[in-house]
Design a protein around this motif. Sequence first.
Motif, short mmCIF file in Angstrom:
data_model
loop_
_atom_site.label_atom_id
_atom_site.label_comp_id
_atom_site.label_asym_id
_atom_site.label_seq_id
_atom_site.Cartn_x
_atom_site.Cartn_y
_atom_site.Cartn_z
N LEU A 1 40.09 38.00 34.66
CA LEU A 1 39.70 39.46 34.45
C LEU A 1 40.21 40.35 35.76
O LEU A 1 40.57 41.58 35.63
CB LEU A 1 38.22 39.75 34.00
N ILE A 2 40.31 39.91 36.94
CA ILE A 2 40.31 40.41 38.05
C ILE A 2 41.46 39.45 38.71
O ILE A 2 41.64 38.16 38.74
CB ILE A 2 39.21 40.66 38.95
N GLN A 3 42.10 40.21 40.03
CA GLN A 3 42.83 39.30 40.79
C GLN A 3 42.33 39.33 42.07
O GLN A 3 41.97 40.74 42.63
CB GLN A 3 44.44 40.01 40.64
N ARG A 4 42.51 38.40 42.88
CA ARG A 4 41.85 38.65 44.27
C ARG A 4 42.92 38.00 45.29
O ARG A 4 43.54 36.84 45.05
CB ARG A 4 40.81 37.68 44.45
N GLU A 5 43.29 38.42 46.40
CA GLU A 5 44.27 38.08 47.33
C GLU A 5 43.24 38.42 48.81
O GLU A 5 42.45 39.29 48.87
CB GLU A 5 45.65 39.03 47.43
N SER A 6 43.64 37.41 49.36
CA SER A 6 42.97 37.69 50.86
C SER A 6 43.36 38.84 51.62
O SER A 6 44.65 39.30 51.60
CB SER A 6 43.45 36.24 51.62
N GLY A 7 42.35 39.55 52.15
CA GLY A 7 42.69 40.61 53.01
C GLY A 7 42.80 42.10 52.08
O GLY A 7 42.83 43.08 52.74
N ARG A 8 42.84 41.87 50.85
CA ARG A 8 43.00 43.02 49.94
C ARG A 8 41.78 42.83 48.88
O ARG A 8 41.04 42.00 48.58
CB ARG A 8 44.17 42.75 49.09
N PRO A 9 41.45 44.44 48.42
CA PRO A 9 40.25 44.44 47.29
C PRO A 9 40.43 43.97 45.90
O PRO A 9 41.94 43.61 45.72
CB PRO A 9 40.09 45.82 47.34
N ALA A 10 39.74 43.12 45.48
CA ALA A 10 39.93 42.68 44.33
C ALA A 10 40.19 43.73 43.12
O ALA A 10 39.77 44.91 43.38
CB ALA A 10 38.75 41.93 43.59
N THR A 11 41.17 43.69 42.40
CA THR A 11 41.64 44.37 41.47
C THR A 11 41.63 44.08 39.94
O THR A 11 41.46 42.68 39.56
CB THR A 11 43.14 44.85 41.79
N VAL A 12 41.40 45.03 39.15
CA VAL A 12 41.19 44.37 37.83
C VAL A 12 42.59 44.05 37.33
O VAL A 12 43.89 44.85 37.39
CB VAL A 12 40.75 45.71 36.73
N ALA A 13 42.68 43.00 36.49
CA ALA A 13 43.75 42.46 36.06
C ALA A 13 44.38 42.97 34.73
O ALA A 13 43.62 43.53 33.90
CB ALA A 13 43.91 40.93 35.83
N ALA A 14 45.60 43.11 34.69
CA ALA A 14 46.21 43.59 33.29
C ALA A 14 45.83 42.86 32.04
O ALA A 14 45.77 41.79 32.36
CB ALA A 14 47.67 43.73 33.37
N PRO A 15 45.51 43.28 31.13
CA PRO A 15 44.81 42.47 29.84
C PRO A 15 46.22 41.56 29.48
O PRO A 15 47.28 42.06 29.14
CB PRO A 15 44.55 43.35 28.84
N GLN A 16 45.80 40.34 29.34
CA GLN A 16 46.70 39.44 28.61
C GLN A 16 46.89 39.31 27.13
O GLN A 16 45.88 39.29 26.55
CB GLN A 16 46.42 38.07 29.12
N GLU A 17 48.06 39.45 26.57
CA GLU A 17 48.27 39.51 25.42
C GLU A 17 48.61 38.14 24.79
O GLU A 17 49.38 37.31 25.43
CB GLU A 17 49.30 40.23 24.77
#
Length: 92
Positions: A72-88
Amino acid sequence: MAPATHDALPVLDRSGDTPLHAQVAAQLRGYIRANKLAAGAALPSEAALCERFGVARSVVRQALGALAAEGLIQRESGRPATVAAPQEHRRL
């Protein structure tokens, strides 16, 4: 996420059987699935989430880890977590 007022603060059941991190993850999951947080939107910082939910940073990190594991979200070091695009999902 819209700024929380004192009336809009999420209520966590501290005496129940459900762990706090699971409750925080459920709240955030609900925001994402209700499109209150659109794909690509940055989540509030861990510190802001701690303040909003009234929990320790370790609880927020566990909740974010669970959401990342669900995709549901993507996390990268040093960056804020973002909402992931919905997977079909398609059946082959």
